[in-house]
Motif scaffolding. Structure first.
Motif, mmCIF file in Angstrom:
data_model
loop_
_atom_site.group_PDB
_atom_site.id
_atom_site.type_symbol
_atom_site.label_atom_id
_atom_site.label_comp_id
_atom_site.label_asym_id
_atom_site.label_seq_id
_atom_site.Cartn_x
_atom_site.Cartn_y
_atom_site.Cartn_z
ATOM 1 N N ASP A 130 0.825 -1.203 0.000
ATOM 2 C CA ASP A 130 0.000 0.000 0.000
ATOM 3 C C ASP A 130 0.864 1.261 0.000
ATOM 4 N N LEU A 131 1.918 1.261 0.791
ATOM 5 C CA LEU A 131 2.801 2.427 0.843
ATOM 6 C C LEU A 131 3.525 2.629 -0.482
ATOM 7 N N ILE A 133 2.496 1.669 -3.503
ATOM 8 C CA ILE A 133 1.531 2.141 -4.500
ATOM 9 C C ILE A 133 1.221 3.612 -4.261
ATOM 10 N N ALA A 134 1.039 4.000 -3.007
ATOM 11 C CA ALA A 134 0.754 5.405 -2.689
ATOM 12 C C ALA A 134 1.917 6.301 -3.107
ATOM 13 N N ALA A 135 3.136 5.831 -2.902
ATOM 14 C CA ALA A 135 4.298 6.637 -3.288
ATOM 15 C C ALA A 135 4.364 6.806 -4.798
ATOM 16 N N LEU A 137 1.840 6.670 -6.904
ATOM 17 C CA LEU A 137 0.726 7.492 -7.362
ATOM 18 C C LEU A 137 0.921 8.965 -7.000
ATOM 19 N N SER A 138 1.626 9.224 -5.928
ATOM 20 C CA SER A 138 1.794 10.614 -5.502
ATOM 21 C C SER A 138 2.864 11.352 -6.306
#
Length: 146
Positions: A130-131, A133-135, A137-138
């Motif tokens: 999750d971290l 993927i979030a990185a 996407l950001s």
């Protein structure tokens, strides 16, 4: 068999058939198939409890019972072994069987250990995914920077 018993057996069979999964039909329109219920769900608490059960119950039990079996088998091997130059063939056969059994117990113990580690690490793996993927996407894309 009395008529009432036969009727009860038929009723039980019909009830059981209506609650079991039927393999000769299509999956529901919403997709999926098979039987999924609350027993098939997994949660971090359930995984933690399973890892604890392996650590606290299964591994010590395998170790304890393995030692007991090894001791009794070794005693039997000695009893059937050659004392006066002649022994029973059972002694050698027990020894070979015990060596094979020990390998299987070691494999079982390794499997329990890897399952315990996998159950313990699943939550961390999901969090890391999750971290990551979030990185990704950001990050700004080339289009946003123009």
């Amino acid at each position: 068999m009395a008529w009432d018993e036969w009727e009860q057996i038929k009723a039980n069979a019909a009830a059981q058939q209506s609650t079991t999964m039927r393999l000769n039909q299509l999956a529901p329109a919403a997709g999926g198939g098979g039987v999924v219920g609350p027993d098939h769900a997994s949660s971090p608490a359930a995984k933690k409890a399973a890892a604890k059960a392996i650590r606290d119950d299964l591994e010590p039990g395998v170790t304890r019972d393995g030692k007991h079996a090894a001791e009794t088998t070794n005693t039997a091997i000695k009893e059937f072994g050659a004392k006066d130059g002649y022994g029973w063939d059972t002694s050698g056969a027990l020894k070979r069987a015990h060596e094979t059994w020990e390998k299987q117990v070691k494999m079982l113990f390794g499997r329990l250990s890897s399952e315990k580690q996998a159950l313990s690490a699943t939550g961390i793996s999901f969090q890391n995914n999750d971290l990551g993927i979030a990185a990704r996407l950001s990050r700004q894309s080339r289009i946003d920077g123009i």
